[in-house]
Write a protein that holds these residues in place. Structure first.
Motif, PDB file in Angstrom:
ATOM      1  N   TYR A 291       0.848  -1.191   0.000  1.00 38.91           N
ATOM      2  CA  TYR A 291       0.000   0.000   0.000  1.00 38.91           C
ATOM      3  C   TYR A 291       0.886   1.244   0.000  1.00 38.91           C
TER       4      TYR A 291
ATOM      5  N   CYS B 204       0.592   5.464   0.092  1.00 34.61           N
ATOM      6  CA  CYS B 204      -0.300   6.615   0.245  1.00 34.61           C
ATOM      7  C   CYS B 204      -0.246   7.454  -1.035  1.00 34.61           C
TER       8      CYS B 204
ATOM      9  N   CYS C 247      -6.987   5.807   4.857  1.00 32.43           N
ATOM     10  CA  CYS C 247      -5.988   4.812   4.454  1.00 32.43           C
ATOM     11  C   CYS C 247      -6.148   3.514   5.239  1.00 32.43           C
TER      12      CYS C 247
ATOM     13  N   HIS D 287       0.567  11.056  10.032  1.00 33.62           N
ATOM     14  CA  HIS D 287      -0.342  10.223   9.239  1.00 33.62           C
ATOM     15  C   HIS D 287      -0.152   8.724   9.485  1.00 33.62           C
TER      16      HIS D 287
ATOM     17  N   GLU E  64      -2.466   5.943  11.313  1.00 33.70           N
ATOM     18  CA  GLU E  64      -2.961   4.746  10.618  1.00 33.70           C
ATOM     19  C   GLU E  64      -2.717   3.502  11.469  1.00 33.70           C
TER      20      GLU E  64
END
Ligand code: AMP
Ligand code: ZN
Length: 478
Positions: free
Chosen positions: A28, A30, A229, A254, A258
């Protein structure tokens, strides 16, 4: 099998990469907030991940790799652009203007990243829009995650907001290596009367009537950035997956947030095993960013005629964990090297496998600088077949990326043909024709210097390829 090693921000060490399931690797990254063109810094994580994914394809097979990158299409900056258009007299609703802005920005993003030769995200090797989730398509999953967090005692509702209770997660701060108290001292936290702790962050907030919003148990509102996310990665990759990436500027808050959300919502899972962070692209020693106003976009460079392949070369020549500067000198050097390499591999079939030393360099925490050294060595040895297949592991010398060099070659061939025709006319003492060719070439913006050994030429600022083509046609050269 090649052992890949990666610097895991979570442990601050270079570690052997052990996939959860080697037949189903999940990554993954961002993605962008879609309010404006991507600046060159935004391309760095994409290009770093692109090389990582190419390496994973090489080692585990393309079908074994799922690479997800989101679009953040809920954001104040998108709303602000919509409000600006409304104020400028657009008949569309604010909601429609928000959608319009996101849509056009996503199309630009695709065009720009395609031009850099970055692979589109894919699920088990297959490119699909599903691999590029938009936040607005996963609101239900975000609401559900908030409900789970509230039920588990990690979040609370206050005045239409849902907040994450940072003190309920003892590991908070582990990724960035800070304690909650350190973070409080350093961060600009929004103090709000309804927060239990100033560090608590927003999972959901109210939305005003005009702007995009969704019904929820807490009233009409919209998700916070971080939960997007967490919810999208869980929906597409599951609650535990292999690699999570982004720029180092996202590490805190961030990515820290998460982790807090995902680990608290799925307490028996790991969330992301390896965290990969690229350092910043800088201008004069400062991070390139829109808020500092010291940025230029990928499109600015492409429009100025810098080929995407050249941008890619420069961006990858510095290791991803080092800050880097974009300079014109680096671009000129990259262009010359690529031109030479493209000449070397013209008409050559790629070898069956890349140079082992190149794969080793990339497997060693994506040592792209080392990989370039191997490419230079292959070129120096004249091993074109091996150079071709090896360069392609870095996304270079791909056929679809070479149009710039071909276009250049076509222009060069045309100019050479015209100069030959002029020399032939002179030899035949047809000075009228020789002068007409000379004047035509000059008028098209090509500067010619006659030397003892022949003619040298260069393209002037106002070079006009069409005028050159017309001249060649007129002279019966095409
Ligand atoms: P944003 O749209 O600002 O959330 O950024 C999208 C991606 O670009 C994130 O992974 C950021 O970490 C990354 N990024 C932003 N600025 C830079 C920069 N100057 N250098 C490298 N990466 C950056
Ligand atoms: Zn994210």
């Amino acid at each position: 099998m090649v052992q890949i090693r990666l610097t895991n921000t979570r442990t601050r060490r270079k570690e052997d990469f052990q996939p959860i399931d080697p037949t189903n690797l999940r990554l993954y990254l961002c993605g962008p907030t879609v309010y404006d063109r991507a600046h060159l810094g935004n391309a760095r994580p994409v290009l770093v991940f692109d090389v990582l994914v190419r390496l994973l394809h090489h080692v585990y097979g393309r079908e074994a790799v799922t690479y997800v990158r989101n679009f953040t299409d809920v954001d104040d900056k998108i709303n602000a652009e919509a409000q600006r258009r409304k104020a400028a007299g657009s008949p569309l609703s604010l909601e429609a203007l928000v959608a319009e802005r996101s849509e056009e920005t996503i199309a630009w993003y695709h065009a720009d990243m395609d031009a850099l030769g970055a692979m589109r995200p894919h699920i088990r090797g297959k490119v699909t829009p599903l691999a590029e989730p938009r936040a607005t398509a996963y609101i239900a999953q975000m609401i559900q995650m908030n409900l789970d967090l509230i039920a588990r005692g990690h979040a609370y509702e206050a005045e239409g907001h849902v907040l994450f209770d940072v003190r309920s997660f003892p590991d908070y701060g582990k990724l960035s290596g800070r304690s909650v108290d350190d973070m409080m001292a350093g961060a600009r936290v929004e103090v709000a009367p309804f927060k239990r702790d100033p560090m608590d962050f927003v999972l959901w907030k109210p939305s005003d009537d005009e702007l995009p919003g969704w019904d929820s148990p807490w009233g009409r509102g919209r998700p916070g950035w971080h939960i997007e996310c967490s919810a999208m990665s869980a929906a597409l990759l599951g609650p535990s997956f292999d690699i999570h990436g982004g720029g180092i500027d996202l590490q805190f808050p961030h990515h820290e947030n998460e982790i807090a959300q995902s680990c608290c919502a799925h307490p028996t899972e790991d969330f992301a095993r390896y965290w990969l962070h690229n350092e910043m692209l800088q201008v004069e020693g400062k991070k390139m960013s829109k808020s500092l106003g010291n940025f230029f976009t990928v499109r600015d460079l492409l429009d100025r005629g810098v080929p995407g392949e050249v941008i890619r070369f420069v961006m990858l020549s510095t290791h991803y964990r080092k800050p880097m500067d974009w300079t014109e000198a680096k671009a000129a050097e990259a262009e010359a090297v690529l031109r030479r390499w493209r000449g070397l591999v013209a008409g050559i079939e790629p070898a069956t496998s890349p140079a082992p030393a190149l794969v080793e360099a990339l497997a060693d925490d994506l040592n792209t600088a080392g990989a370039f050294a191997v490419l230079h060595e292959l070129a120096a040895r004249g091993d074109a077949a091996r150079l071709l297949v090896s360069a392609r592991m870095l996304g270079l010398l791909l056929p679809e990326m070479g149009r710039w060099a071909e276009a250049d070659n076509a222009v060069a061939a045309r100019i050479e043909a015209l100069l030959e025709a002029r020399a032939a006319a002179r030899k035949a003492r047809d000075f009228a024709r020789a002068d007409a060719i000379r004047d035509g070439i000059a008028a098209a913006g090509v500067e010619v210097k006659d030397t003892a050994t022949g003619s040298e030429w260069a393209l002037a600022a106002g070079f006009d390829a069409k005028a050159l083509d017309a001249l060649a046609r007129e002279l019966g050269l095409t």
